[in-house]
Structures are given as structure tokens and as C-alpha cells.
Design a protein around this motif. Structure first.
Motif, short mmCIF file in Angstrom:
data_model
loop_
_atom_site.label_atom_id
_atom_site.label_comp_id
_atom_site.label_asym_id
_atom_site.label_seq_id
_atom_site.Cartn_x
_atom_site.Cartn_y
_atom_site.Cartn_z
N ARG A 10 0.84 -1.20 0.00
CA ARG A 10 0.00 0.00 0.00
C ARG A 10 0.87 1.24 0.00
O ARG A 10 1.66 1.46 0.92
CB ARG A 10 -0.93 0.01 1.21
N ARG A 11 0.73 2.05 -1.04
CA ARG A 11 1.52 3.26 -1.20
C ARG A 11 0.63 4.48 -1.07
O ARG A 11 -0.56 4.43 -1.38
CB ARG A 11 2.21 3.27 -2.56
N ASP A 14 -1.46 5.51 -4.02
CA ASP A 14 -2.60 4.68 -4.42
C ASP A 14 -3.90 5.09 -3.76
O ASP A 14 -4.97 4.61 -4.13
CB ASP A 14 -2.32 3.21 -4.09
N ARG A 49 2.15 13.28 -5.29
CA ARG A 49 1.13 12.48 -5.98
C ARG A 49 0.89 13.00 -7.40
O ARG A 49 0.70 12.22 -8.33
CB ARG A 49 -0.18 12.49 -5.18
N ASN A 52 4.35 12.29 -9.40
CA ASN A 52 4.58 10.86 -9.59
C ASN A 52 3.66 10.31 -10.66
O ASN A 52 4.05 9.43 -11.45
CB ASN A 52 4.36 10.10 -8.27
N ILE A 59 10.20 9.00 -5.81
CA ILE A 59 10.20 8.74 -4.36
C ILE A 59 10.03 10.05 -3.60
O ILE A 59 10.62 11.06 -3.97
CB ILE A 59 11.52 8.06 -3.92
N GLY A 131 4.48 0.93 1.34
CA GLY A 131 5.49 1.61 0.53
C GLY A 131 6.23 2.66 1.31
O GLY A 131 6.09 3.88 1.05
N LEU A 132 7.01 2.22 2.26
CA LEU A 132 7.73 3.11 3.16
C LEU A 132 9.03 2.45 3.60
O LEU A 132 9.05 1.26 3.92
CB LEU A 132 6.87 3.41 4.41
N VAL A 168 10.77 0.64 -6.27
CA VAL A 168 10.21 1.34 -5.12
C VAL A 168 9.58 2.67 -5.55
O VAL A 168 9.47 3.61 -4.77
CB VAL A 168 11.26 1.57 -4.01
N GLY A 170 6.85 5.25 -5.99
CA GLY A 170 5.66 5.48 -5.17
C GLY A 170 5.90 5.35 -3.68
O GLY A 170 4.98 5.51 -2.89
N TYR A 171 7.14 5.08 -3.29
CA TYR A 171 7.47 4.91 -1.88
C TYR A 171 7.80 6.26 -1.21
O TYR A 171 8.15 7.23 -1.88
CB TYR A 171 8.70 4.01 -1.71
#
Length: 269
Positions: A10-11, A14, A49, A52, A59, A131-132, A168, A170-171
Motif C-alpha cells: 500500500r503506497r 494509491d 502524488r 509521480n 520517491i 510503501g515506506l 520502489v 511510489g514509496y
């Protein structure tokens, strides 16, 4: 590419707008103090957001400075909780990566080396469901690792020494450090400093914020204990624990949290 497409991560990119609002409501209520950071973080996420989505910002990187125990690591843990993390947070402490072969330990030894593997970084990331990534004590790493992260932040990929990639994109990566603003400019190269989306200094919480944290943490402990044991406490136990807390005595939230836990055990027994 070693990305597991069947593994759900889960990012923050999203989330839909309603989920994002819920995320920030939860984040702001669970992280005590640091009000300016909360505003800046929301603005950074909104920008992230957008860019990206058009492939320009892989990132979101946060570099948090300040004394030990003021809440830097708690930022990452709160993001993890608010994104619904059920597994361990992907955390690497760079205090362990100051030797000349540190990069091999982080991203794996080259093929042919005894015990070669993918390295701790990818292992931690692949074990997490959010996603961290949390990088503690970043300033203690050697130059080769600093240079490695230049590429990670630019391209959104973790690559091990066997040229296998983990996506990675979206992290969020949270870097923490105990260094001062002056040391930050001395230790971290200009190229790397420019890659961090947010650079901020965390200060000791006010007594009011500490008091709010006390009540939150007591409720948290009591709820978890009741859920796991089935025992129901009398309401007065909350006040008993809170009365033992002199918030003015503590600068480090780690020490403060230990005092809360010790007091709970003392009253429990």
C-alpha cells in the motif's frame, strides 16, 4: 527484476481522495506535536502524488534532524500505521553501515562471494506491506552508500550487486539523523542534499504535547492488554498511571515511554 507482482504494497500514491483525507486525519491525531511538519508533509504529499502520476517524481524523501527521542522515527512509524501496515516496517539502521564493505552488507555481496545474498535493504523492503522505508542514523553511513542513494532517489529502484532490481516507485523514504543543520551541510554532499524533498529540524515536544501523548499511550497500552488477555481494567487505572508522569522531566520520548510502561507494570503487579 525481482519485484513480486503478487505482493500487495500500500503506497500513498494509491489512495483516493477520501482515503487520503482519512490518512491525514489519522496521521495528525497520532503524531503528537510538530505541527509545522504536519502542514509541510501534507503539501509535500500532494505535490508528490501529482508529479509521480506523470512520471517525474519517483520517491518522496524526508530528511529529519534533531536530538534522539524527539519523534523523528515516530513519523515513519505513524505513516506505516496510517497506511494500514500489518507487517514490520522496512527499517535499516545505518549506524551499522560505516565500515569499508558496508555497501555489500546493504545490497548484497557480488556473485562468487561466500554467503552472497541480496542484502539487508531489499530483504527489509520485500518483507513489508507498506510503501515506506525508514533509514535511521543516515549520517553514519560511508560515502559509497550516500552515492548509492543518489541513484535510488533519482530512479526509484533498489538494485543489488547482482544487478537485480526492486521497484520502489511510489514509496516514501524517511531518513533520520541526530546531526545539526550545520553538520548536515558538512556531512551530506550538495548533490544528495538537493535530492531530499523535505529537510527539517525536530525539536523537543512542549509539555502540553507530552501530556497528550501520555493519555494516548496509556489508552493504547490498556486497550492492547485488555484485547490480548480479556482482562478489563477499572477506569481509575488510567489516572493512576497519568498521575505518576512528570512530563517536564523528560526530553526524550523514548525515556518517557519507558516510564509509562514501567508504571503500568508496577500498578499491574
Amino acid at each position: 527484476n525481482i519485484t513480486d507482482t503478487n505482493r500487495y504494497v500500500r503506497r500513498i500514491i494509491d489512495l483516493n481522495e477520501e482515503e487520503l483525507t482519512d490518512f491525514f486525519d489519522s496521521f495528525n491525531s497520532k503524531l503528537y506535536g510538530h505541527d509545522r511538519f504536519k502542514v509541510d508533509f501534507r503539501e509535500a504529499v500532494n505535490s508528490y502524488r501529482v508529479f509521480n502520476n506523470i512520471g517525474e517524481h519517483k520517491i518522496l524523501s524526508l530528511f529529519l534532524m534533531g536530538d534522539s527521542g524527539v519523534g523523528k522515527t515516530e513519523v515513519a512509524r505513524t505513516i506505516h500505521r496510517c497506511l494500514g501496515g500489518k507487517k514490520k516496517i522496512a527499517k535499516v539502521n545505518f549506524g551499522n553501515y560505516s565500515s569499508h564493505d558496508a555497501l555489500n552488507s546493504l545490497i548484497g555481496s557480488p556473485l562468487g562471494y561466500i554467503g552472497s545474498d541480496g542484502g539487508e535493504l531489499i530483504k527489509r523492503v520485500t518483507e513489508s506491506d507498506v510503501g515506506l522505508i525508514l533509514i535511521d542514523e543516515f549520517e553514519k553511513a560511508e560515502t559509497a552508500i550516500f552515492n548509492y542513494f543518489l541513484d535510488v532517489l533519482e530512479n526509484g529502484k533498489i538494485i543489488n550487486t547482482q544487478a537485480e532490481e526492486y521497484d520502489v516507485n511510489g514509496y516514501i523514504i524517511v531518513f533520520t539523523s541526530n546531526i545539526s543543520k550545520t553538520d548536515f551541510s558538512k556531512i551530506i554532499s550538495p548533490e544528495l542534499r538537493s535530492r531530499f524533498d523535505y529537510k527539517g529540524m525536530f525539536n523537543v515536544l512542549t509539555n502540553d504535547d507530552k501530556t497528550k501523548f501520555v493519555h494516548f499511550r496509556i489508552n493504547d497500552i490498556l486497550t492492547k492488554y485488555e484485547t490480548s488477555t480479556g482482562k478489563v481494567f477499572e477506569k481509575k487505572i488510567h489516572a493512576q498511571i497519568a498521575d505518576e508522569m512528570d512530563v517536564s522531566k523528560y526530553k526524550s520520548m523514548r525515556d518517557f515511554n519507558k516510564k509509562i510502561k514501567d508504571t503500568f507494570v508496577k500498578i499491574l503487579l
